[in-house]
Design an enzyme around this catalytic site. Structure first.
Site, PDB file in Angstrom:
ATOM      1  N   HIS A 126      38.713  46.290  47.852  1.00 64.07           N
ATOM      2  CA  HIS A 126      37.811  47.398  47.573  1.00 64.07           C
ATOM      3  C   HIS A 126      36.409  46.881  47.257  1.00 64.07           C
ATOM      4  O   HIS A 126      36.249  45.765  46.750  1.00 64.07           O
ATOM      5  CB  HIS A 126      38.318  48.203  46.371  1.00 64.07           C
ATOM      6  CG  HIS A 126      39.762  48.577  46.454  1.00 64.07           C
ATOM      7  ND1 HIS A 126      40.770  47.760  45.955  1.00 64.07           N
ATOM      8  CD2 HIS A 126      40.372  49.658  46.986  1.00 64.07           C
ATOM      9  CE1 HIS A 126      41.942  48.338  46.178  1.00 64.07           C
ATOM     10  NE2 HIS A 126      41.735  49.482  46.809  1.00 64.07           N
ATOM     11  N   ASP A 228      40.117  39.728  43.021  1.00 61.56           N
ATOM     12  CA  ASP A 228      41.130  40.745  42.716  1.00 61.56           C
ATOM     13  C   ASP A 228      42.373  40.392  43.527  1.00 61.56           C
ATOM     14  O   ASP A 228      42.287  40.215  44.747  1.00 61.56           O
ATOM     15  CB  ASP A 228      40.588  42.112  43.113  1.00 61.56           C
ATOM     16  CG  ASP A 228      41.464  43.266  42.654  1.00 61.56           C
ATOM     17  OD1 ASP A 228      42.696  43.115  42.636  1.00 61.56           O
ATOM     18  OD2 ASP A 228      40.905  44.335  42.345  1.00 61.56           O
TER      19      ASP A 228
END
Length: 301
Positions: A126, A228
């Site tokens: 993202h 992430d």
């Protein structure tokens, strides 16, 4: 690396709605991060966890007006900023163990106090480039990079008394495969260097990482890596809260981190969104430790 590696736990869960990601730092410790980095030959200290505000479960689970858990995130971001800044003052290499990705507001704010032209590599599924008015959920783990680039809630943007923490032209996004409309428009407007998963399929991870290094090397005086674990495919890292199919492989990610290590441009890093409550036998924390091993120079021979 001649610097002492300092592990800093950032057990925040306030940036999203799933319990358990606050246990990520201790899951990574349980998976053996400290002895693994020491076996490679590094000096490593574990500074424990930054204190978090108390968790009000009823409030946490409810849909609040505006930004979710705003006061808790602001308080925690200030504490983490100070801790990371102190680590760099001591000439350490801070590794922030998360915790949801909203922690990057604090970690990168602390790093940015020590660099005039900080670069950021955002290794993620993202973009985390939302602003409150474009976010239907109000969950702040989808906003940290936009805040750090100088847009969003004013108190968070001005954390530490200056903004932006990173210029859009000093950002590289790697592994993108789930971008909201507003994020896509922001990326295009500011011409942010972006490598989608399709780019990686077409060109290979080596080319992507080498281009990223060349892009940042001459224009920055330090580079923060924010990783992430949902950048990897959910089959590789099942213990994370916002899964998106079709991610980076185990081998691609380890090779990417080896190349970043060899470049010498990375000066600090986060590894975030490990959630042992949705994991399988702590597998994702083990993957996080293995990724850190690759980044810090672990080799087969």
């Amino acid at each position: 690396m001649n610097k002492i590696i300092e592990l800093i736990g950032a057990p925040t869960t306030f940036g999203q709605k799933k319990l358990g990601v606050d246990l990520g730092p201790d899951a990574i410790r349980y998976a053996g991060v400290l002895p693994r980095l020491k076996r490679i030959g590094h000096a490593v200290i574990d500074s424990g966890n930054v204190e978090v505000p108390p968790l009000d479960i009823e409030k946490f689970m409810s849909q609040q007006e505006g930004l979710q858990n705003y006061e808790e995130i602001l308080t925690f971001s200030k504490s983490l900023k100070d801790k990371v800044s102190k680590s760099i003052q001591q000439d350490h290499f801070p590794v922030i163990l998360g915790g949801d990705h909203s922690l990057a507001i604090g970690s990168i704010s602390g790093v940015a106090e020590h660099y005039d032209d900080l670069g950021v590599i955002w290794y993620d599924a993202h973009g985390d480039l939302n602003v409150p008015e474009e976010s239907p959920s109000g969950n702040m783990h989808g906003m940290p990079l936009r805040i750090l680039a100088g847009e969003g809630d004013e108190k968070l943007v001005q954390l530490g008394g200056f903004a932006p923490k990173v210029k859009p032209e000093n950002i590289v996004l790697i592994g993108m495969r789930d971008l909201d409309f507003g994020e896509r428009e922001y990326i295009k407007k500011h011409q942010i260097r972006t490598y989608t998963i399709a780019d990686i399929d077409e060109r290979g991870i080596r080319s992507v990482i080498e281009e990223s290094i060349a892009y940042l090397k001459e224009k920055t005086d330090g580079v923060h890596l924010s990783l992430d674990v949902d950048a990897l495919d959910p089959n590789e890292t099942p213990g994370t809260g916002t899964k998106v199919l079709g991610g980076l492989t185990y081998r691609e990610s380890h090779y990417a981190l080896e190349l970043l290590n060899q470049s010498g441009i990375i000066t600090s890093m986060d590894i975030v969104e490990v959630n042992p409550l949705v994991d399988v036998e702590n597998h994702t924390a083990q993957q996080a430790v293995a990724l850190l091993g690759s980044f810090f120079g672990e080799t087969l021979l």
